[in-house]
Motif scaffolding. Structure first.
Motif, PDB file in Angstrom:
ATOM      1  N   LYS A 122      33.542  40.936  33.083  1.00 30.70           N
ATOM      2  CA  LYS A 122      33.353  39.494  32.924  1.00 30.70           C
ATOM      3  C   LYS A 122      34.607  38.724  33.348  1.00 30.70           C
ATOM      4  O   LYS A 122      34.508  37.642  33.931  1.00 30.70           O
ATOM      5  N   GLN A 123      35.780  39.280  33.065  1.00 28.60           N
ATOM      6  CA  GLN A 123      37.023  38.615  33.464  1.00 28.60           C
ATOM      7  C   GLN A 123      37.152  38.570  34.980  1.00 28.60           C
ATOM      8  O   GLN A 123      37.520  37.545  35.556  1.00 28.60           O
ATOM      9  N   ALA A 124      36.828  39.683  35.643  1.00 26.87           N
ATOM     10  CA  ALA A 124      36.868  39.721  37.107  1.00 26.87           C
ATOM     11  C   ALA A 124      35.859  38.736  37.694  1.00 26.87           C
ATOM     12  O   ALA A 124      36.120  38.098  38.724  1.00 26.87           O
ATOM     13  N   THR A 125      34.704  38.607  37.024  1.00 28.02           N
ATOM     14  CA  THR A 125      33.686  37.660  37.473  1.00 28.02           C
ATOM     15  C   THR A 125      34.190  36.231  37.342  1.00 28.02           C
ATOM     16  O   THR A 125      34.031  35.414  38.259  1.00 28.02           O
ATOM     17  N   ARG A 126      34.810  35.927  36.198  1.00 27.65           N
ATOM     18  CA  ARG A 126      35.357  34.575  36.000  1.00 27.65           C
ATOM     19  C   ARG A 126      36.438  34.264  37.026  1.00 27.65           C
ATOM     20  O   ARG A 126      36.578  33.112  37.457  1.00 27.65           O
ATOM     21  N   ASN A 127      37.192  35.288  37.418  1.00 29.65           N
ATOM     22  CA  ASN A 127      38.253  35.109  38.413  1.00 29.65           C
ATOM     23  C   ASN A 127      37.717  35.088  39.841  1.00 29.65           C
ATOM     24  O   ASN A 127      38.482  34.868  40.780  1.00 29.65           O
ATOM     25  N   ARG A 128      36.422  35.362  39.984  1.00 27.32           N
ATOM     26  CA  ARG A 128      35.771  35.400  41.294  1.00 27.32           C
ATOM     27  C   ARG A 128      36.493  36.372  42.232  1.00 27.32           C
ATOM     28  O   ARG A 128      36.695  36.108  43.413  1.00 27.32           O
ATOM     29  N   ASP A 129      36.852  37.540  41.675  1.00 26.95           N
ATOM     30  CA  ASP A 129      37.558  38.589  42.398  1.00 26.95           C
ATOM     31  C   ASP A 129      36.547  39.676  42.770  1.00 26.95           C
ATOM     32  O   ASP A 129      36.204  40.529  41.952  1.00 26.95           O
ATOM     33  N   THR A 130      36.068  39.632  44.007  1.00 27.13           N
ATOM     34  CA  THR A 130      35.009  40.539  44.441  1.00 27.13           C
ATOM     35  C   THR A 130      35.387  42.003  44.239  1.00 27.13           C
ATOM     36  O   THR A 130      34.627  42.781  43.649  1.00 27.13           O
ATOM     37  N   ALA A 181      26.288  37.053  38.569  1.00 23.90           N
ATOM     38  CA  ALA A 181      26.368  36.268  37.342  1.00 23.90           C
ATOM     39  C   ALA A 181      27.180  37.010  36.275  1.00 23.90           C
ATOM     40  O   ALA A 181      27.158  38.238  36.199  1.00 23.90           O
ATOM     41  N   GLU A 182      27.870  36.247  35.446  1.00 21.70           N
ATOM     42  CA  GLU A 182      28.738  36.848  34.434  1.00 21.70           C
ATOM     43  C   GLU A 182      27.948  37.656  33.402  1.00 21.70           C
ATOM     44  O   GLU A 182      28.443  38.629  32.845  1.00 21.70           O
TER      45      GLU A 182
END
Length: 230
Positions: A122-130, A181-182
């Motif tokens: 979820k943190q990687a998703t929030r950071n938009r880090d593919t 999606a997160e």
């Protein structure tokens, strides 16, 4: 084809950093399926010698996301619709077995690690880090394999993950999204904590099938584009 722009690496002995940069270029589409790696250009941009670059490339060949062709060079692996179908159909069978094997072995440490890995996704998703999102998602899915107490199963999963990371990245490009999606793993995690093993297995299959046809269609488009350019 994405524009390549590698940053210099200060410490030329840091093969792991070179591996990471190459993997990121592949997963973000800077290096596309089937593309040949230009060793000289990449080494110049990273400001490293060819030797550590070649070592890093060999590591990614062993992982399965690069392929080395004698007298031709090193290429990003091609991705075909059949490749995806083969990998995903195997993944469904393996997940079902891993859940069955790990189910009675779940304990408080399993649940804590499940939550920790889910939060990392979820943190990687929030950071938009593919790249990080793909890495953490595979770590989350890998927990049932680590807990299943079956060395052959775990080894098979680890061999499969290199291809899955490529397919996850292609899926995001097919959807024209940096990350999914997160909340995409919420149900998966909840069911792995629950009491209904069958429900967890069914959801795992459905999760793998999620947007599967979209990914296969995207891969077929790549194949057609490749054949036209041949």
């Amino acid at each position: 084809m994405g524009k390549l722009d590698f940053s210099p690496i200060a410490d030329t002995t840091r093969r792991a950093e070179i591996v990471g940069l190459l993997r990121r270029a592949i997963l973000t589409g800077q290096l596309e399926p089937g593309q040949k790696l230009n060793e000289l250009r990449i080494a110049e941009q990273m400001r490293v010698s060819r030797a550590p670059l070649r070592e890093a490339m060999r590591e990614l060949v062993q992982e399965g996301i690069l392929t080395s062709i004698p007298y031709a060079g090193t290429f990003v692996i091609d991705v075909t619709a059949k490749d995806i179908e083969d990998a995903y159909s195997l993944n469904k069978v393996l997940d079902e077995f891993a859940i069955e094997r790990s189910w009675p072995l779940r304990d408080e440490r399993f649940f804590e690690e499940l939550d920790r890995r889910h939060e990392a996704v979820k943190q990687a998703t929030r950071n938009r880090d593919t790249t990080r999102q793909i890495e953490t998602a595979l770590q989350l899915h890998g927990l049932i394999y680590e807990w299943a107490d079956n060395a052959v199963l775990l080894d098979t999963w680890q061999r499969l993950t290199s291809r899955l990371q490529m397919y996850f990245a292609l899926h995001q490009r097919a959807r024209n999204e940096v990350v999914p999606a997160e909340d995409v793993h919420e149900t998966y995690v909840r069911l792995l904590k629950g009491a209904d093993m069958g429900a967890a297995q069914r959801h795992a299959r459905e999760h793998i099938d999620l947007d599967f046809e979209e990914l296969v269609a995207y891969a077929r488009g790549l194949e057609k584009r490749g054949s036209k350019g041949a």
